[in-house]
Design a protein around this motif. Structure first.
Motif, PDB file in Angstrom:
ATOM      1  N   LYS A  51     -19.704  44.698 -19.204  1.00 20.73           N
ATOM      2  CA  LYS A  51     -19.274  43.430 -18.611  1.00 20.73           C
ATOM      3  C   LYS A  51     -18.485  42.565 -19.586  1.00 20.73           C
ATOM      4  N   TRP A  52     -18.959  42.469 -20.832  1.00 20.23           N
ATOM      5  CA  TRP A  52     -18.230  41.663 -21.804  1.00 20.23           C
ATOM      6  C   TRP A  52     -16.881  42.293 -22.142  1.00 20.23           C
ATOM      7  N   THR A  53     -16.837  43.625 -22.175  1.00 23.14           N
ATOM      8  CA  THR A  53     -15.563  44.314 -22.405  1.00 23.14           C
ATOM      9  C   THR A  53     -14.599  44.007 -21.269  1.00 23.14           C
ATOM     10  N   TYR A  54     -15.107  44.009 -20.050  1.00 26.05           N
ATOM     11  CA  TYR A  54     -14.273  43.713 -18.885  1.00 26.05           C
ATOM     12  C   TYR A  54     -13.700  42.299 -18.960  1.00 26.05           C
ATOM     13  N   LEU A  55     -14.532  41.318 -19.343  1.00 27.86           N
ATOM     14  CA  LEU A  55     -14.056  39.950 -19.467  1.00 27.86           C
ATOM     15  C   LEU A  55     -12.973  39.843 -20.543  1.00 27.86           C
ATOM     16  N   ALA A  56     -13.209  40.510 -21.675  1.00 24.42           N
ATOM     17  CA  ALA A  56     -12.229  40.486 -22.754  1.00 24.42           C
ATOM     18  C   ALA A  56     -10.908  41.115 -22.313  1.00 24.42           C
ATOM     19  N   LEU A  57     -10.998  42.229 -21.594  1.00 25.60           N
ATOM     20  CA  LEU A  57      -9.786  42.893 -21.111  1.00 25.60           C
ATOM     21  C   LEU A  57      -9.071  42.045 -20.068  1.00 25.60           C
ATOM     22  N   PHE A  58      -9.823  41.336 -19.256  1.00 24.49           N
ATOM     23  CA  PHE A  58      -9.214  40.484 -18.233  1.00 24.49           C
ATOM     24  C   PHE A  58      -8.413  39.358 -18.892  1.00 24.49           C
ATOM     25  N   VAL A  59      -8.956  38.787 -19.966  1.00 24.21           N
ATOM     26  CA  VAL A  59      -8.217  37.767 -20.709  1.00 24.21           C
ATOM     27  C   VAL A  59      -7.001  38.399 -21.383  1.00 24.21           C
ATOM     28  N   PHE A  60      -7.210  39.590 -21.967  1.00 22.84           N
ATOM     29  CA  PHE A  60      -6.131  40.276 -22.676  1.00 22.84           C
ATOM     30  C   PHE A  60      -4.933  40.537 -21.762  1.00 22.84           C
ATOM     31  N   VAL A  61      -5.169  41.019 -20.550  1.00 24.60           N
ATOM     32  CA  VAL A  61      -4.039  41.353 -19.675  1.00 24.60           C
ATOM     33  C   VAL A  61      -3.300  40.095 -19.224  1.00 24.60           C
ATOM     34  N   ASN A  62      -3.999  38.978 -19.140  1.00 23.15           N
ATOM     35  CA  ASN A  62      -3.311  37.730 -18.812  1.00 23.15           C
ATOM     36  C   ASN A  62      -2.449  37.256 -19.977  1.00 23.15           C
ATOM     37  N   VAL A  63      -2.964  37.413 -21.202  1.00 26.82           N
ATOM     38  CA  VAL A  63      -2.168  37.065 -22.377  1.00 26.82           C
ATOM     39  C   VAL A  63      -0.966  38.001 -22.488  1.00 26.82           C
ATOM     40  N   TRP A  64      -1.184  39.293 -22.193  1.00 26.71           N
ATOM     41  CA  TRP A  64      -0.086  40.259 -22.244  1.00 26.71           C
ATOM     42  C   TRP A  64       0.991  39.910 -21.217  1.00 26.71           C
ATOM     43  N   THR A  65       0.580  39.459 -20.047  1.00 25.14           N
ATOM     44  CA  THR A  65       1.534  39.056 -19.024  1.00 25.14           C
ATOM     45  C   THR A  65       2.442  37.949 -19.532  1.00 25.14           C
ATOM     46  N   VAL A  66       1.864  37.009 -20.269  1.00 23.31           N
ATOM     47  CA  VAL A  66       2.680  35.951 -20.863  1.00 23.31           C
ATOM     48  C   VAL A  66       3.601  36.529 -21.929  1.00 23.31           C
ATOM     49  N   SER A  67       3.077  37.454 -22.739  1.00 25.79           N
ATOM     50  CA  SER A  67       3.837  37.961 -23.882  1.00 25.79           C
ATOM     51  C   SER A  67       5.104  38.705 -23.460  1.00 25.79           C
ATOM     52  N   ILE A  68       5.096  39.337 -22.294  1.00 30.66           N
ATOM     53  CA  ILE A  68       6.284  40.086 -21.876  1.00 30.66           C
ATOM     54  C   ILE A  68       7.339  39.184 -21.239  1.00 30.66           C
ATOM     55  N   HIS A  69       7.068  37.876 -21.268  1.00 28.71           N
ATOM     56  CA  HIS A  69       8.055  36.912 -20.786  1.00 28.71           C
ATOM     57  C   HIS A  69       8.487  35.952 -21.890  1.00 28.71           C
ATOM     58  N   ASP A  70       8.123  36.248 -23.148  1.00 28.88           N
ATOM     59  CA  ASP A  70       8.352  35.260 -24.200  1.00 28.88           C
ATOM     60  C   ASP A  70       9.685  35.406 -24.926  1.00 28.88           C
ATOM     61  N   GLY A  71      10.479  36.443 -24.571  1.00 30.35           N
ATOM     62  CA  GLY A  71      11.778  36.607 -25.207  1.00 30.35           C
ATOM     63  C   GLY A  71      11.710  37.110 -26.630  1.00 30.35           C
ATOM     64  N   ASP A  72      10.505  37.438 -27.111  1.00 22.98           N
ATOM     65  CA  ASP A  72      10.354  37.986 -28.461  1.00 22.98           C
ATOM     66  C   ASP A  72      10.422  39.503 -28.352  1.00 22.98           C
ATOM     67  N   PHE A  73      11.533  40.079 -28.715  1.00 21.65           N
ATOM     68  CA  PHE A  73      11.807  41.495 -28.469  1.00 21.65           C
ATOM     69  C   PHE A  73      11.330  42.408 -29.600  1.00 21.65           C
ATOM     70  N   ARG A  74      10.548  41.884 -30.533  1.00 22.22           N
ATOM     71  CA  ARG A  74      10.160  42.673 -31.696  1.00 22.22           C
ATOM     72  C   ARG A  74       9.016  43.634 -31.358  1.00 22.22           C
ATOM     73  N   VAL A  75       9.373  44.861 -31.070  1.00 20.35           N
ATOM     74  CA  VAL A  75       8.422  45.943 -30.855  1.00 20.35           C
ATOM     75  C   VAL A  75       8.817  47.070 -31.802  1.00 20.35           C
ATOM     76  N   PRO A  76       7.881  47.635 -32.571  1.00 20.60           N
ATOM     77  CA  PRO A  76       8.229  48.735 -33.475  1.00 20.60           C
ATOM     78  C   PRO A  76       8.958  49.849 -32.737  1.00 20.60           C
ATOM     79  N   SER A  77       9.985  50.394 -33.369  1.00 14.01           N
ATOM     80  CA  SER A  77      10.840  51.394 -32.718  1.00 14.01           C
ATOM     81  C   SER A  77      10.047  52.554 -32.157  1.00 14.01           C
ATOM     82  N   ILE A  78       9.017  52.992 -32.892  1.00 13.71           N
ATOM     83  CA  ILE A  78       8.241  54.143 -32.473  1.00 13.71           C
ATOM     84  C   ILE A  78       7.469  53.864 -31.187  1.00 13.71           C
TER      85      ILE A  78
END
Length: 277
Positions: free
Chosen positions: A232-259
């Motif tokens: 249950k705690w893992t699920y809550l943490a992942l639920f927060v994580f995916v919401n933060v990730w949703t924001v991150s893919i809209h932030d215009g910061d294109f720095r992702v390691p090439s690999i």
């Protein structure tokens, strides 16, 4: 979500909100409480993460792009604020099924293994001294691996990183196919097109969906614990994580390691997909 609900009941809802005639297990009360939690948590998480991303990560030069709309940030925020309550109703309905015990979410890490629901009747009936061996036999699934499994003996704690990886793979695949569906010509203009209005998105566009669109793309996160046991705690943490990730893919910061670029759905990939649509 029952963890959050229990804390809210103990410290807020029971002493200050609901009458004594509404017990904590009253389904209508549970739904109203979960709706309040979903909407309040949604707004808080959205504004905290989107604001932090906008202030510290977002590339302001993108606001000079010719396709950046006039007053776009304000429009993204208004659209999100209108959509979140309706998304919250659908989300709260799913949370209610979780609270009522229809998922495979569990509490105690020490009593479970990845792939086996610790609350299943058969597992509950195991004698304490044979329960571990019974789980191992059921998890192996075929002959010839019992000795190897006994030597490794994955504990419940090992199930956490395994579940995190499995959750991300499952939800990413699910969202991919849902996204494909949302781009179908009979669906796109009615539901998903609104999100593609923001051709040069800011972090505040992260949740600026049509309510049905937003809920559909969140469905894999809800479906996973109905199919696969998850702490249950893992699920809550992942639920927060995916919401933060949703924001991150809209932030215009294109720095992702090439690999990792072929594997990670980063801001550059997501923004490029919007401009192609």
């Amino acid at each position: 979500m029952d963890i959050v609900l229990n804390y809210c009941d103990q410290y807020f809802f029971t002493p200050y909100v609901y009458p004594a005639s509404w017990p904590e297990d009253y389904m209508l009360r549970q739904f109203i409480s979960l709706l309040t939690i979903a909407n309040t948590g949604g707004y808080v998480l959205y504004f905290l993460t989107a604001t932090a991303s906008y202030l510290f990560l977002f590339d302001r030069e993108l606001m000079k792009h010719p396709k950046f709309l006039e007053n776009q940030v304000r429009k993204e925020i208004i659209y999100t604020c209108k959509s979140l309550p309706l998304m919250g109703v659908l989300t709260a309905a799913v949370f209610l099924f979780e609270v009522l015990g229809y998922t495979k979410l569990y509490d105690d890490l020490s009593q479970t293994r990845f792939g086996k629901n610790p609350s299943s009747p058969r597992l509950s009936a195991c004698r304490a001294e044979t329960c571990r061996e019974t789980q191992a036999q059921e998890l192996v699934g075929w002959r010839g691996q019992q000795r190897w499994f006994d030597s490794v003996r994955f504990s419940g704690y090992w199930s956490v990183p395994i579940n995190v990886v499995a959750f991300i793979l499952f939800t990413d695949m699910g969202i991919y196919w849902i996204h494909r569906f949302l781009h179908h010509r009979f669906v796109y203009k009615h539901i998903h097109k609104a999100h593609h209005k923001w051709l040069v998105p800011t972090p505040f566009a992260s949740h600026a969906f049509h309510p049905i669109d937003g809920f559909l793309q969140s469905c894999p996160y809800h479906i996973y614990p109905f199919l696969i046991p998850l702490h249950k705690w893992t699920y809550l943490a992942l639920f927060v994580f995916v919401n933060v990730w949703t924001v991150s893919i809209h932030d215009g910061d294109f720095r992702v390691p090439s690999i990792l670029k072929p594997l990670v759905n980063g801001s550059a990939h997501h923004t490029g997909e919007k401009r192609r649509s």
